[in-house]
Design a protein around this motif. Sequence first.
Motif, PDB file in Angstrom:
ATOM      1  N   UNK A   1      33.139  12.447  52.945  1.00 43.27           N
ATOM      2  CA  UNK A   1      33.225  11.782  51.649  1.00 43.27           C
ATOM      3  C   UNK A   1      33.084  12.844  50.569  1.00 43.27           C
ATOM      4  N   UNK A   2      34.002  12.817  49.598  1.00 46.22           N
ATOM      5  CA  UNK A   2      33.967  13.776  48.493  1.00 46.22           C
ATOM      6  C   UNK A   2      32.986  13.284  47.438  1.00 46.22           C
ATOM      7  N   UNK A   3      32.031  14.139  47.076  1.00 52.69           N
ATOM      8  CA  UNK A   3      30.985  13.779  46.122  1.00 52.69           C
ATOM      9  C   UNK A   3      30.877  14.870  45.058  1.00 52.69           C
ATOM     10  N   UNK A   4      30.925  14.480  43.804  1.00 49.34           N
ATOM     11  CA  UNK A   4      30.875  15.450  42.707  1.00 49.34           C
ATOM     12  C   UNK A   4      29.437  15.862  42.432  1.00 49.34           C
TER      13      UNK A   4
ATOM     14  N   UNK B   1      40.755  13.043  37.745  1.00 47.57           N
ATOM     15  CA  UNK B   1      41.874  13.930  38.066  1.00 47.57           C
ATOM     16  C   UNK B   1      41.373  15.184  38.774  1.00 47.57           C
ATOM     17  N   UNK B   2      40.261  15.735  38.257  1.00 45.28           N
ATOM     18  CA  UNK B   2      39.699  16.942  38.864  1.00 45.28           C
ATOM     19  C   UNK B   2      39.274  16.670  40.303  1.00 45.28           C
ATOM     20  N   UNK B   3      38.616  15.542  40.543  1.00 43.38           N
ATOM     21  CA  UNK B   3      38.150  15.204  41.895  1.00 43.38           C
ATOM     22  C   UNK B   3      39.328  15.047  42.842  1.00 43.38           C
ATOM     23  N   UNK B   4      40.387  14.382  42.404  1.00 42.50           N
ATOM     24  CA  UNK B   4      41.558  14.183  43.257  1.00 42.50           C
ATOM     25  C   UNK B   4      42.181  15.518  43.635  1.00 42.50           C
ATOM     26  N   UNK B   5      42.386  16.389  42.643  1.00 47.77           N
ATOM     27  CA  UNK B   5      43.013  17.681  42.929  1.00 47.77           C
ATOM     28  C   UNK B   5      42.134  18.545  43.822  1.00 47.77           C
ATOM     29  N   UNK B   6      40.820  18.570  43.523  1.00 52.13           N
ATOM     30  CA  UNK B   6      39.909  19.366  44.341  1.00 52.13           C
ATOM     31  C   UNK B   6      39.811  18.818  45.762  1.00 52.13           C
TER      32      UNK B   6
ATOM     33  N   UNK C   1      48.003   7.433  39.446  1.00 48.36           N
ATOM     34  CA  UNK C   1      48.915   7.561  40.578  1.00 48.36           C
ATOM     35  C   UNK C   1      49.799   8.797  40.481  1.00 48.36           C
ATOM     36  N   UNK C   2      50.299   9.180  39.284  1.00 48.42           N
ATOM     37  CA  UNK C   2      51.011  10.458  39.209  1.00 48.42           C
ATOM     38  C   UNK C   2      50.166  11.656  39.646  1.00 48.42           C
ATOM     39  N   UNK C   3      48.879  11.657  39.288  1.00 52.14           N
ATOM     40  CA  UNK C   3      48.011  12.759  39.709  1.00 52.14           C
ATOM     41  C   UNK C   3      47.804  12.742  41.217  1.00 52.14           C
TER      42      UNK C   3
ATOM     43  N   UNK D   1      49.743  20.140  47.862  1.00 53.84           N
ATOM     44  CA  UNK D   1      48.959  20.662  48.989  1.00 53.84           C
ATOM     45  C   UNK D   1      49.567  20.336  50.342  1.00 53.84           C
ATOM     46  N   UNK D   2      50.542  19.424  50.375  1.00 53.47           N
ATOM     47  CA  UNK D   2      51.149  19.038  51.639  1.00 53.47           C
ATOM     48  C   UNK D   2      50.272  18.144  52.496  1.00 53.47           C
ATOM     49  N   UNK D   3      49.247  17.555  51.910  1.00 52.12           N
ATOM     50  CA  UNK D   3      48.339  16.673  52.650  1.00 52.12           C
ATOM     51  C   UNK D   3      48.997  15.303  52.846  1.00 52.12           C
TER      52      UNK D   3
END
Length: 404
Positions: free
Chosen positions: A180-183, A213-218, A252-254, A262-264
């Motif tokens: 789980x991604x946690x900031x 947006x930052x969390x999604x990209x990271x 959704x665009x982000x 990233x190809x994920x």
Amino acid sequence: MGAERHRRTLAPGETLFREGDGGHEAYVVESGCVEIFTGEQATRRSIARLGRDDIFGEMTLLGGQTRLASAVALETTTLIVVNHDYLEERMQAADPLLRHLLRVVIARNRDNVQRMSNGSGTGDHGASVIDQASASADRQAALHHLRLEQAMATALELGEFQLHLQPIVRLHDHRTAGFEALIRWIRPDGSRVSPGEFIPIAEQSELIYAMGHWIIRESCRHLAELDRRLPGAQPFLSLNLSLRQFDDPQLFPVLESALADTGISPRRLRLEITESMIARDADATLLLLQRCKALGAKLSVDDFGTGYSSLSYLQRLPVDTLKLDRSFISDLDGPPAAARIVGAVARLARELGMETVAEGIETPSQAARCRDLGVDFGQGFHWSPALPLDAAAAYLAQNGQAEP
């Protein structure tokens, strides 16, 4: 949202605004001293001298108003700026009665100051119809909120946020299946700000968009880096979405661009919403979740069992995973009711083709009990806290891979 938009520094003797000027901002004194006065230099009449935490200029916040007095810095002074758009954003989210009352109070205070500047009234800045003791807590909370929001905007610009990953393990073999991604907010001096303190404030402002947006990209970048270091591990990653993020036209665009860059595979993302979000508007939530599914991502309901919605939404919404709230897990060693609930949810999820995750597992006995009750995955300090990328990669290398 630049830091300069929120702060202004005045030199000694510098005038901030003059009587009769237009304006759309109020100010909070962060440091220094400001004098509020009417008239020109020869006939100058001091109304107040304001220091740290005092607010002024608020009567123009609603727009279309002129300043009833002038403001000048008596020494080097730093101000926090509260603009018209900032207030309107919060007023639109407030109860209509509250918005009306706020406008009435500002209008009446404006009339009082105008009478004072014309020579009527006592001119006693300390007099107030509001009980100062009862207002003190609200004032301090508001100032804390304002300062923390400003600090968050600056922290985003300066890169003070980090993404940490907490392992999610398969209970039948205790191997890591995902994270789980946690900031986390870690200031330059090493001090930390609790997510429980800053995330609710971010969710009340547009900062949640930039933070999201930052969390999604990271998150996508972290997954790609794990794949580079550990080919074949292929862990999934859970991301929390707040209700307000669904109002973001760039959500959704982000998501799409981060996956493409990233190809994920989108199937490795599990987008988490809370049960309370569904309860507020199940029909609107359904449309948004259908967009998530169309993207290819999986969907989880977080804190399951704590909301007030009907179980009927489970057959309507395209949900893949139910995350059991930690309150049920902490009670597993107590009365039998908690175990019966956990077992019933696990059976219900299995019948509906969903997986289950137990959050907040802290002991071997809780992990074993959840496994015996049919829960698929576990998460908690029994295995690991949330880890920075390097430590998460090492944990996955040691505890990942094996499939049933």
